[in-house]
Design a protein around this motif. Structure first.
Motif, PDB file in Angstrom:
ATOM      1  N   LYS A 305      -3.272 -26.319   1.325  1.00  0.00           N
ATOM      2  CA  LYS A 305      -2.170 -25.389   1.494  1.00  0.00           C
ATOM      3  C   LYS A 305      -1.963 -24.488   0.280  1.00  0.00           C
ATOM      4  CE  LYS A 305       0.313 -28.696   4.455  1.00  0.00           C
ATOM      5  NZ  LYS A 305       0.276 -27.875   5.684  1.00  0.00           N
ATOM      6  N   ALA A 306      -2.558 -24.814  -0.872  1.00  0.00           N
ATOM      7  CA  ALA A 306      -2.403 -24.018  -2.095  1.00  0.00           C
ATOM      8  C   ALA A 306      -3.518 -22.977  -2.177  1.00  0.00           C
ATOM      9  CB  ALA A 306      -2.418 -24.937  -3.321  1.00  0.00           C
ATOM     10  N   PRO A 307      -3.302 -21.884  -2.945  1.00  0.00           N
ATOM     11  CA  PRO A 307      -4.285 -20.783  -2.996  1.00  0.00           C
ATOM     12  C   PRO A 307      -5.490 -21.085  -3.880  1.00  0.00           C
ATOM     13  CG  PRO A 307      -2.408 -20.264  -4.380  1.00  0.00           C
ATOM     14  CD  PRO A 307      -2.066 -21.543  -3.686  1.00  0.00           C
ATOM     15  N   PHE A 308      -6.276 -22.125  -3.525  1.00  0.00           N
ATOM     16  CA  PHE A 308      -7.494 -22.452  -4.255  1.00  0.00           C
ATOM     17  C   PHE A 308      -8.673 -21.745  -3.583  1.00  0.00           C
ATOM     18  CE2 PHE A 308      -4.757 -26.100  -5.287  1.00  0.00           C
ATOM     19  CZ  PHE A 308      -4.807 -26.033  -6.659  1.00  0.00           C
ATOM     20  N   ALA A 309      -8.743 -20.427  -3.748  1.00  0.00           N
ATOM     21  CA  ALA A 309      -9.834 -19.638  -3.161  1.00  0.00           C
ATOM     22  C   ALA A 309      -9.910 -18.314  -3.900  1.00  0.00           C
ATOM     23  CB  ALA A 309      -9.630 -19.423  -1.662  1.00  0.00           C
ATOM     24  N   MET A 430      -6.492 -17.598 -12.665  1.00  0.00           N
ATOM     25  CA  MET A 430      -7.784 -18.212 -12.947  1.00  0.00           C
ATOM     26  C   MET A 430      -7.697 -19.732 -12.915  1.00  0.00           C
ATOM     27  SD  MET A 430      -9.814 -15.748 -13.115  1.00  0.00           S
ATOM     28  CE  MET A 430     -11.223 -16.723 -13.570  1.00  0.00           C
ATOM     29  N   ILE A 431      -6.497 -20.303 -13.098  1.00  0.00           N
ATOM     30  CA  ILE A 431      -6.341 -21.752 -12.979  1.00  0.00           C
ATOM     31  C   ILE A 431      -6.738 -22.198 -11.580  1.00  0.00           C
ATOM     32  CG2 ILE A 431      -4.677 -23.642 -13.028  1.00  0.00           C
ATOM     33  CD1 ILE A 431      -3.104 -22.063 -15.111  1.00  0.00           C
ATOM     34  N   PHE A 432      -6.262 -21.457 -10.572  1.00  0.00           N
ATOM     35  CA  PHE A 432      -6.572 -21.804  -9.192  1.00  0.00           C
ATOM     36  C   PHE A 432      -8.025 -21.470  -8.859  1.00  0.00           C
ATOM     37  CE2 PHE A 432      -2.035 -21.246  -9.360  1.00  0.00           C
ATOM     38  CZ  PHE A 432      -1.540 -22.249  -8.549  1.00  0.00           C
ATOM     39  N   ILE A 433      -8.514 -20.314  -9.332  1.00  0.00           N
ATOM     40  CA  ILE A 433      -9.879 -19.899  -9.001  1.00  0.00           C
ATOM     41  C   ILE A 433     -10.883 -20.849  -9.634  1.00  0.00           C
ATOM     42  CG2 ILE A 433     -11.571 -18.051  -9.301  1.00  0.00           C
ATOM     43  CD1 ILE A 433      -9.245 -16.075  -9.137  1.00  0.00           C
TER      44      ILE A 433
END
Length: 440
Positions: A305-309, A430-433
């Protein structure tokens, strides 16, 4: 005074430019033009200036031609370097994608192994409980056998005493059949010997069961250690990833636990005793592992559900990072609350997680802007689009095409300005990417 100065200057000029006459002859007439020293000086000065200008202009043209050639060569070198850089980035992206696929496969394999280990753990715990019950039954049987043996010994002693008394009183008991007493003594001795043999067999069996139980406990301890190491390796990076992203992990997991209604669900603690006893150390250890597995499962659901993309899937390059930078418009130092992706105009842009579109229009400084609200108070922003392909209130999924890259708003060129906000505060996307590349 002026006349004398003029005469003096004229005299000096005549030394270098004596007066000349140019005759112009025709068929009917002859004329001449008198060239005074001053006129000759002006003509010479003009000619010299004209020649000097021609020389300077020619030199400038030559230098510009040479410089243009150098610029073309430099542009070709820059283009080659840029293409090589793009190739390297493409190779790195492909490598990251392969690493992500491999990491996902390893993660799935670890989950399968954990499931198998859990099944083996439950089976071994069941066997251990059965062995403990068997040992308890054997101990009870052994105690009962020992009691029977003591009773048999007492009966033998009584019979032996009765036999001695009857011999002393031979005259009074001459009518009792001695054969019956002999048979009773023989049966009692046989029962005594059998009780002793059974007791020895029970002791041997109890010792064997004790050894099997010790071996099984060692196996259970090894399985527990492997499961604990696997949980530590799996849960710790996920927990660190969410905390680095500034997300409230405990509240986030509780939200997922309340909303999760599919298969799996929260795992219930193990309970082996129905007699109200305190749980054993192994039971508490197994319950801790089950809680960690439940936490791992909740993290997996939260990560979906989090923006890891990545919002851009085509070839691109990063042109500006998150943090303070020099403003490209004013030159001053100001905060840049996102990251910039540069690619050709019209490059497709994709949602990085499931969510609801809260803004799809023009934003001051952002140009054509799309805002998407996700779970856990996370919001993503996609700015400077050339075209918007979603509407306010629309529910989008991760990887859905939401717009095209452009140069609208306050920009110096075509790019995507991508922001991630947690609780309204901008965090480094960038943490998520990087988490999407390293963990998944």
């Amino acid at each position: 005074m002026r006349t004398r100065l003029a005469i003096k200057i004229h005299t000096i000029l005549e030394r270098f430019f004596p007066e000349r006459r140019v005759f112009l002859k025709s068929d009917t007439d002859t004329r001449f033009v008198r060239l005074r020293p001053s006129t000759q000086l002006v003509a010479l000065t003009g000619s010299t200036a004209l020649i000097a200008w021609a020389i300077v202009a020619t030199a400038i043209v030559l230098m510009d031609s040479i410089g243009s050639g150098n610029f073309r060569e430099q542009a070709k070198r820059d283009q080659s370097t840029y293409q090589a850089r793009l190739s390297d980035l493409s190779a790195q992206r492909n490598g990251r994608a392969e690493e992500a696929v491999a990491a996902q496969e390893r993660f799935n394999a670890a989950l399968k192994q954990i499931s198998l280990m859990q099944s083996e753990l439950l089976q071994s715990e069941t066997r251990r409980r059965e062995l403990e019950t068997g040992i308890e039954v054997i101990q009870n049987t052994l105690r009962s056998t020992m009691m029977d043996r003591e009773i048999a010994r007492d009966q033998v002693a009584q019979l032996e005493g009765a036999e001695g008394g009857s011999a002393a009183r031979n005259s009074a008991t001459s009518s009792a059949p001695t054969s019956i007493l002999a048979d009773a003594l023989a049966r009692t001795a046989a029962e005594r010997d059998q009780v002793i043999v059974d007791a020895r067999d029970a002791l041997v069996e109890a010792e064997e069961l004790t050894q099997k139980l010790a071996i099984m406990q060692d196996q259970n301890d090894a399985i527990f250690r492997q499961l604990e190491e696997a949980m530590t390796v799996s849960v710790a990076p996920l927990d660190r990833m969410f905390r680095n992203a500034g997300m409230p992990t405990d509240r986030m997991l509780e939200t997922v636990r309340r909303g999760y209604s599919g298969q799996g669900g929260p795992m219930m603690p193990l309970t082996f005793s129905t007699r109200g006893e305190e749980p054993s150390a192994d039971t508490m250890r197994a319950n801790r592992l089950l809680n960690q597995m439940d936490r791992l499962n909740l993290y997996r659901l939260a990560a979906q559900k989090a923006p890891f993309a990545n919002p851009v899937k085509n070839a691109f390059r990063f042109t500006s990072q998150f943090g303070f930078r020099r403003d490209p418009k004013t030159g001053g130092r100001r905060m840049h609350s996102g990251v910039d992706f540069a690619a050709p105009s019209g490059t497709p842009l994709y949602a990085t997680a499931d969510g609801v579109v809260t803004n799809a229009g023009w934003g001051s400084g952002y140009g054509r802007l799309v805002k998407i609200q996700h779970e856990f108070g996370v919001e993503t922003r996609y700015a400077h689009m050339s075209k918007i392909r979603v509407k306010v209130g629309q529910r989008v999924s991760r990887g859905q095409h939401i717009g095209d890259m452009g140069a609208s708003g306050r920009v110096t060129g075509v790019h995507l300005h991508y922001e991630v906000r947690v609780g309204g505060k901008a965090v480094n996307p960038m943490i998520f990417i990087k988490a999407a590349n390293d963990v998944f």
